[in-house]
Design a protein around this motif. Sequence first.
Motif, mmCIF file in Angstrom:
data_model
loop_
_atom_site.group_PDB
_atom_site.id
_atom_site.type_symbol
_atom_site.label_atom_id
_atom_site.label_comp_id
_atom_site.label_asym_id
_atom_site.label_seq_id
_atom_site.Cartn_x
_atom_site.Cartn_y
_atom_site.Cartn_z
ATOM 1 N N LEU A 159 26.189 29.118 45.629
ATOM 2 C CA LEU A 159 26.966 30.256 46.104
ATOM 3 C C LEU A 159 27.582 30.969 44.898
ATOM 4 O O LEU A 159 28.264 30.352 44.077
ATOM 5 N N VAL A 160 27.353 32.271 44.808
ATOM 6 C CA VAL A 160 27.814 33.054 43.664
ATOM 7 C C VAL A 160 29.179 33.654 43.979
ATOM 8 O O VAL A 160 29.342 34.396 44.950
ATOM 9 N N PHE A 161 30.157 33.313 43.150
ATOM 10 C CA PHE A 161 31.526 33.788 43.317
ATOM 11 C C PHE A 161 31.768 34.891 42.295
ATOM 12 O O PHE A 161 31.815 34.649 41.101
ATOM 13 N N GLY A 162 31.929 36.122 42.776
ATOM 14 C CA GLY A 162 32.220 37.235 41.883
ATOM 15 C C GLY A 162 33.675 37.216 41.458
ATOM 16 O O GLY A 162 34.574 37.195 42.294
ATOM 17 N N THR A 163 33.899 37.209 40.148
ATOM 18 C CA THR A 163 35.267 37.093 39.653
ATOM 19 C C THR A 163 35.419 37.842 38.340
ATOM 20 O O THR A 163 34.463 38.405 37.812
ATOM 21 N N ASN A 164 36.626 37.859 37.851
ATOM 22 C CA ASN A 164 36.946 38.495 36.580
ATOM 23 C C ASN A 164 37.344 37.373 35.627
ATOM 24 O O ASN A 164 38.487 36.920 35.638
ATOM 25 N N LEU A 165 36.398 36.899 34.856
ATOM 26 C CA LEU A 165 36.585 35.679 34.082
ATOM 27 C C LEU A 165 37.801 35.771 33.165
ATOM 28 O O LEU A 165 37.955 36.718 32.400
ATOM 29 N N GLY A 166 38.655 34.758 33.256
ATOM 30 C CA GLY A 166 39.866 34.713 32.454
ATOM 31 C C GLY A 166 41.057 35.405 33.078
ATOM 32 O O GLY A 166 42.177 35.286 32.589
ATOM 33 N N ALA A 167 40.826 36.148 34.159
ATOM 34 C CA ALA A 167 41.903 36.856 34.857
ATOM 35 C C ALA A 167 42.409 36.005 36.022
ATOM 36 O O ALA A 167 41.784 35.002 36.382
ATOM 37 N N PRO A 168 43.534 36.366 36.641
ATOM 38 C CA PRO A 168 44.052 35.575 37.760
ATOM 39 C C PRO A 168 43.049 35.365 38.883
ATOM 40 O O PRO A 168 43.050 34.311 39.533
ATOM 41 N N ASN A 169 42.174 36.355 39.125
ATOM 42 C CA ASN A 169 41.161 36.199 40.162
ATOM 43 C C ASN A 169 40.267 34.999 39.882
ATOM 44 O O ASN A 169 39.843 34.294 40.801
ATOM 45 N N HIS A 170 39.975 34.759 38.627
ATOM 46 C CA HIS A 170 39.163 33.603 38.230
ATOM 47 C C HIS A 170 39.904 32.301 38.530
ATOM 48 O O HIS A 170 39.324 31.330 39.031
ATOM 49 N N TYR A 171 41.192 32.295 38.246
ATOM 50 C CA TYR A 171 41.978 31.089 38.509
ATOM 51 C C TYR A 171 42.102 30.829 40.002
ATOM 52 O O TYR A 171 42.095 29.674 40.445
ATOM 53 N N SER A 172 42.195 31.888 40.793
ATOM 54 C CA SER A 172 42.191 31.711 42.247
ATOM 55 C C SER A 172 40.913 31.021 42.690
ATOM 56 O O SER A 172 40.932 30.118 43.539
#
Length: 264
Positions: A159-172
């Motif tokens: 499953l591919v999780f689209g995120t902003n690596l290193g940003a809070p969205n990634h930590y979520s």
Amino acid sequence: MPATRLSSMRILAALALGIWAILLSCFPAMGKFPEKRITVIVPFAAGGGSDVFARIFQEAIRKNELCPQPLVVKNVAGAGGTIGSRAAREAEPDGHVILCLHDGIYTAQHYGNADWGPADFEPIAATGRSGVVVAVSQDSPYDSLDDLMKEAVRRPYQLVFGTNLGAPNHYSALFLQEGKPGAKFRFTQTGGGAKRFAQLKGGHVDLTGFSIAEYEQFKAAGIKALATLSQKREPSFPALPTAKEQGVDAVHGLMQFWWAPKGT
């Protein structure tokens, strides 16, 4: 417009009045201030949650005539918010450039995306915590977070999780993954909220995370929320269960901060 959203916007507008009073009190010895327009750097693309948040403040300040000079929102996107935060850090410390940036100012430094952090700015205020919504496309086969997480255990890294690596969205996303033993996602860099939405709609990612403001903005365009990562259900979406309610031990949120260049 839903009553819950109107209530949230009124609260944010009231916060805008407070933040402006705090900002002006930061410059008691600077004489006449402001002498020119004040630029608020938002280090993400237009249309994302941070952009919407800053523009609510901009509008409240304009409507209430709180400033003799215009407040201008400037989107300086890229590199997980670090291009914009660098621009703010290097700006003249005279109060005419400020930064609106959430927990990303911490996570970028922690992740190694930036060699600067909160200590390199003058903190102005924190203006509220926002919940995180886990979402999939409208035609996704997953109708609950429980179903999706079981699939992430059964088929790790598929499953591919689209995120902003290193940003809070990634930590979520990492908190979500760790909340279900054995679950593994394949993380891919997609950028800020508007870009994550485009990737989700385009079928390039299976799921992603949005702030409450982003989800409110994008939900009508064909996305499906599975859960929030809040401790309790969000007042704006009382029918949406939390991850914990669905057996996933994940809690995370975003705090919005306002910063000025060091020495301001």
